[in-house]
Scaffold this motif. Structure first.
Motif, PDB file in Angstrom:
ATOM      1  N   PRO A 128       0.805  -1.225   0.000  1.00 49.31           N
ATOM      2  CA  PRO A 128       0.000   0.000   0.000  1.00 49.31           C
ATOM      3  C   PRO A 128       0.841   1.279   0.000  1.00 49.31           C
ATOM      4  CG  PRO A 128      -0.884  -1.578   1.570  1.00 49.31           C
ATOM      5  CD  PRO A 128       0.438  -2.121   1.114  1.00 49.31           C
ATOM      6  N   ILE A 129       1.965   1.258   0.687  1.00 46.80           N
ATOM      7  CA  ILE A 129       2.843   2.439   0.729  1.00 46.80           C
ATOM      8  C   ILE A 129       3.552   2.621  -0.607  1.00 46.80           C
ATOM      9  CG2 ILE A 129       4.893   3.418   1.840  1.00 46.80           C
ATOM     10  CD1 ILE A 129       3.966   2.075   4.444  1.00 46.80           C
ATOM     11  N   ARG A 130       4.017   1.524  -1.193  1.00 46.67           N
ATOM     12  CA  ARG A 130       4.689   1.615  -2.500  1.00 46.67           C
ATOM     13  C   ARG A 130       3.710   2.082  -3.576  1.00 46.67           C
ATOM     14  NH1 ARG A 130       6.140  -3.767  -1.560  1.00 46.67           N
ATOM     15  NH2 ARG A 130       5.458  -4.341  -3.670  1.00 46.67           N
ATOM     16  N   GLU A 131       2.497   1.549  -3.544  1.00 43.87           N
ATOM     17  CA  GLU A 131       1.498   1.940  -4.543  1.00 43.87           C
ATOM     18  C   GLU A 131       1.120   3.415  -4.392  1.00 43.87           C
ATOM     19  OE1 GLU A 131       0.466   0.177  -7.159  1.00 43.87           O
ATOM     20  OE2 GLU A 131       1.919  -1.338  -6.481  1.00 43.87           O
ATOM     21  N   ALA A 132       1.022   3.869  -3.152  1.00 43.57           N
ATOM     22  CA  ALA A 132       0.686   5.274  -2.916  1.00 43.57           C
ATOM     23  C   ALA A 132       1.782   6.199  -3.443  1.00 43.57           C
ATOM     24  CB  ALA A 132       0.470   5.512  -1.422  1.00 43.57           C
ATOM     25  N   LEU A 133       3.044   5.783  -3.309  1.00 39.11           N
ATOM     26  CA  LEU A 133       4.138   6.611  -3.825  1.00 39.11           C
ATOM     27  C   LEU A 133       4.039   6.769  -5.336  1.00 39.11           C
ATOM     28  CD1 LEU A 133       6.757   8.192  -3.328  1.00 39.11           C
ATOM     29  CD2 LEU A 133       8.001   6.041  -3.625  1.00 39.11           C
ATOM     30  N   LYS A 134       3.668   5.689  -6.032  1.00 39.61           N
ATOM     31  CA  LYS A 134       3.544   5.749  -7.491  1.00 39.61           C
ATOM     32  C   LYS A 134       2.512   6.791  -7.915  1.00 39.61           C
ATOM     33  CE  LYS A 134       4.717   0.828  -7.867  1.00 39.61           C
ATOM     34  NZ  LYS A 134       4.194  -0.523  -8.164  1.00 39.61           N
ATOM     35  N   VAL A 135       1.482   6.922  -7.118  1.00 39.97           N
ATOM     36  CA  VAL A 135       0.435   7.902  -7.421  1.00 39.97           C
ATOM     37  C   VAL A 135       0.879   9.308  -7.023  1.00 39.97           C
ATOM     38  CG1 VAL A 135      -1.925   8.626  -6.879  1.00 39.97           C
ATOM     39  CG2 VAL A 135      -1.395   6.191  -7.175  1.00 39.97           C
ATOM     40  N   GLU A 136       1.404   9.428  -5.807  1.00 37.68           N
ATOM     41  CA  GLU A 136       1.742  10.746  -5.274  1.00 37.68           C
ATOM     42  C   GLU A 136       2.879  11.427  -6.033  1.00 37.68           C
ATOM     43  OE1 GLU A 136       0.065  12.400  -3.119  1.00 37.68           O
ATOM     44  OE2 GLU A 136      -1.320  10.813  -2.500  1.00 37.68           O
ATOM     45  N   CYS A 137       3.819  10.652  -6.546  1.00 40.24           N
ATOM     46  CA  CYS A 137       4.966  11.276  -7.218  1.00 40.24           C
ATOM     47  C   CYS A 137       4.573  11.923  -8.555  1.00 40.24           C
ATOM     48  CB  CYS A 137       6.107  10.291  -7.414  1.00 40.24           C
ATOM     49  SG  CYS A 137       5.799   9.024  -8.647  1.00 40.24           S
ATOM     50  N   ASP A 138       3.372  11.607  -9.066  1.00 39.81           N
ATOM     51  CA  ASP A 138       2.906  12.204 -10.317  1.00 39.81           C
ATOM     52  C   ASP A 138       2.029  13.434 -10.102  1.00 39.81           C
ATOM     53  OD1 ASP A 138       4.178  10.539 -12.126  1.00 39.81           O
ATOM     54  OD2 ASP A 138       2.569   9.046 -12.124  1.00 39.81           O
ATOM     55  N   LYS A 139       1.776  13.789  -8.860  1.00 41.97           N
ATOM     56  CA  LYS A 139       0.909  14.935  -8.577  1.00 41.97           C
ATOM     57  C   LYS A 139       1.715  16.237  -8.540  1.00 41.97           C
ATOM     58  CE  LYS A 139      -2.556  12.333  -5.946  1.00 41.97           C
ATOM     59  NZ  LYS A 139      -3.246  12.187  -4.642  1.00 41.97           N
ATOM     60  N   PRO A 140       1.312  17.225  -9.329  1.00 44.04           N
ATOM     61  CA  PRO A 140       2.068  18.499  -9.377  1.00 44.04           C
ATOM     62  C   PRO A 140       2.197  19.175  -8.019  1.00 44.04           C
ATOM     63  CG  PRO A 140       0.458  18.389 -11.153  1.00 44.04           C
ATOM     64  CD  PRO A 140       0.181  17.218 -10.263  1.00 44.04           C
ATOM     65  N   GLU A 141       1.178  19.007  -7.164  1.00 45.03           N
ATOM     66  CA  GLU A 141       1.229  19.696  -5.868  1.00 45.03           C
ATOM     67  C   GLU A 141       2.299  19.145  -4.935  1.00 45.03           C
ATOM     68  OE1 GLU A 141      -2.437  16.856  -5.516  1.00 45.03           O
ATOM     69  OE2 GLU A 141      -1.367  17.984  -7.079  1.00 45.03           O
ATOM     70  N   ASN A 142       2.870  18.005  -5.290  1.00 46.31           N
ATOM     71  CA  ASN A 142       3.908  17.427  -4.435  1.00 46.31           C
ATOM     72  C   ASN A 142       5.322  17.844  -4.826  1.00 46.31           C
ATOM     73  OD1 ASN A 142       2.120  16.109  -2.740  1.00 46.31           O
ATOM     74  ND2 ASN A 142       2.038  14.280  -4.025  1.00 46.31           N
ATOM     75  N   ARG A 143       5.445  18.619  -5.883  1.00 45.37           N
ATOM     76  CA  ARG A 143       6.767  19.157  -6.230  1.00 45.37           C
ATOM     77  C   ARG A 143       7.091  20.306  -5.273  1.00 45.37           C
ATOM     78  NH1 ARG A 143       6.657  23.953  -8.759  1.00 45.37           N
ATOM     79  NH2 ARG A 143       8.770  23.674  -9.602  1.00 45.37           N
TER      80      ARG A 143
END
Length: 406
Positions: free
Chosen positions: A59-74
């Motif tokens: 679940p943590i690895r899958e969440a990273l795959k999603v979160e790293c593509d979100k512009p607000e996380n840059r």
């Protein structure tokens, strides 16, 4: 250019880089190389590793795959976003029943090591005293020395269940002490602190005006009894800063994510120093951690993995003469070192450990701070759970050939 004149005295000054002393971990590394050279086909059984052998939960690895593509996380995270602080607060409540204010009593860090390194900058002046338990993790003490503090080693002895004996500490020295570093569940001993000890330590800290630094990266890895936090105890939040790591609890070594919590005044002081040292961990990593750190089932699965290995390790070691006991926590098994093997006598644990590596390809970590002990880790490499028994059976066979004397 006289570059030697530029080195700070705290790292050796003009003698920096000239020491011929070989530290134990380098000796172990060299002994492994020697074993491989002499016996190229010998599989090294590495029980000296100090980091998890598995990947972070799905679940943590899958969440990273999603979160790293979100512009607000840059962009910079600075002292952390509200999401991870809230998740950390939920973790503390779910696992330990501790209520914390995410805004004032919690802050993230890029792992616990940097937090421990920064701590003295917030509290230590030249001439101050800092207590650290030994054997243990020396980072906070090292940086305290850099700042001119006097570091006092408080021994962890087997006869005292590897808890510091506060009655033997000089009260005059305690009055000068600023920080008292402890680590429970303890690396390397595997000891778990008792509520009674925590209460005694809190009273000691308040009497002498000391901030307790409880380094708790193994707090989810407890085998006989409930998981505990020092912050559960009455009055702890007034005088304690507790550090929790995602590395050991959730196999997130290398992700570099932790948090410190407790006394709001101490959290604020460390956060202020931190704000001048780094710009925070990648927001996507913080948000990915939120997907799992308060999930007891994930933590339980990781704990069970180590417990199974540790119980088998105890059986194997006892069969060949070690006085091995199941640790209360961590993924380490700490036991008295053998005194010799065959006609060979060991002067200390380091000699015993080097012998096991060079002759039998068994890698461990020796500790000689408070007597000769050897640490076996349950984080050895295998091809999976089905392969664990093969590795452990091979360990048993080699130890029997070693003809150890106790």
């Amino acid at each position: 250019m006289n570059h030697e004149a530029l080195f700070a005295d705290r790292i050796g000054g003009t003698q920096f880089g000239k020491s011929t002393e070989i530290y134990k971990f380098e000796k172990i590394k060299r002994a492994k190389a020697k074993a491989r050279a002499q016996q190229p086909d010998l599989e090294i059984l590495d029980f000296g590793v100090g980091e998890p052998d598995q990947m972070a939960p799905a679940p943590i690895r899958e969440a990273l795959k999603v979160e790293c593509d979100k512009p607000e996380n840059r962009g910079y995270a600075d002292n952390g976003g509200p999401e991870f602080k809230a998740a950390a607060a939920t973790y503390m409540k779910e696992f330990f029943g501790v209520e914390l204010d995410p805004a004032t009593e919690i802050n993230h860090s890029i792992g616990t090591k940097p937090a421990l390194a920064m701590l003295p900058l917030a509290f230590v002046n030249p001439g101050d005293v800092v207590f650290q338990t030994v054997p243990g993790y020396p980072v906070m003490a090292t940086h305290s020395k850099y700042l001119g503090a006097q570091v006092v080693d408080i021994p962890l002895l087997e006869e005292n269940a590897f808890l510091p004996d506060l009655s033997k500490i000089d009260p005059t020295l305690a009055d000068r002490c600023k920080l008292f570093y402890i680590n429970y569940p303890n690396n390397p001993t595997g000891a778990v602190a008792t509520p009674a000890f925590y209460d005694e330590l809190i009273a000691f800290a308040k009497k002498h005006n000391i901030l307790i630094i409880q380094d708790a990266p193994y707090s989810t890895l407890v085998y006989d009894g409930e998981r505990t936090s020092l912050l559960q105890r009455p009055g702890a939040k007034e005088c304690t800063l507790e550090l929790h790591s995602m590395s050991k609890a959730y196999n997130m070594t290398g992700w570099r994510l932790a948090f410190f919590c407790g006394a709001s005044w101490a959290v604020n002081a460390l956060a202020t120093v931190k704000d001048n040292c780094d710009s925070g961990q990648f927001k996507a990593i913080q948000k990915a951690a939120c997907a799992g750190i308060a999930d007891k089932s994930l933590a339980d699965g990781i704990r069970d993995h180590y417990e199974k290995r540790l119980r088998r390790l105890v059986e194997i070691l006892c069969e060949v003469g070690f006085d091995a006991k199941m640790p209360g926590g961590t993924f380490f098994l700490y036991t008295k070192a053998p005194k010799g093997a065959g006609e060979t006598t060991f002067a200390n644990a380091e000699e015993a450990s080097l012998y096991l590596i060079e002759k039998f390809g068994i890698s461990t970590v020796p500790w000689d701070n408070t007597g000769p002990f050897i640490r076996f880790g349950a984080v050895f490499e295998s091809a999976g759970e089905a392969d664990d028994e093969r590795v452990l059976n091979e360990l048993a066979a080699r130890l029997k050939k070693a003809d150890l004397k106790f």
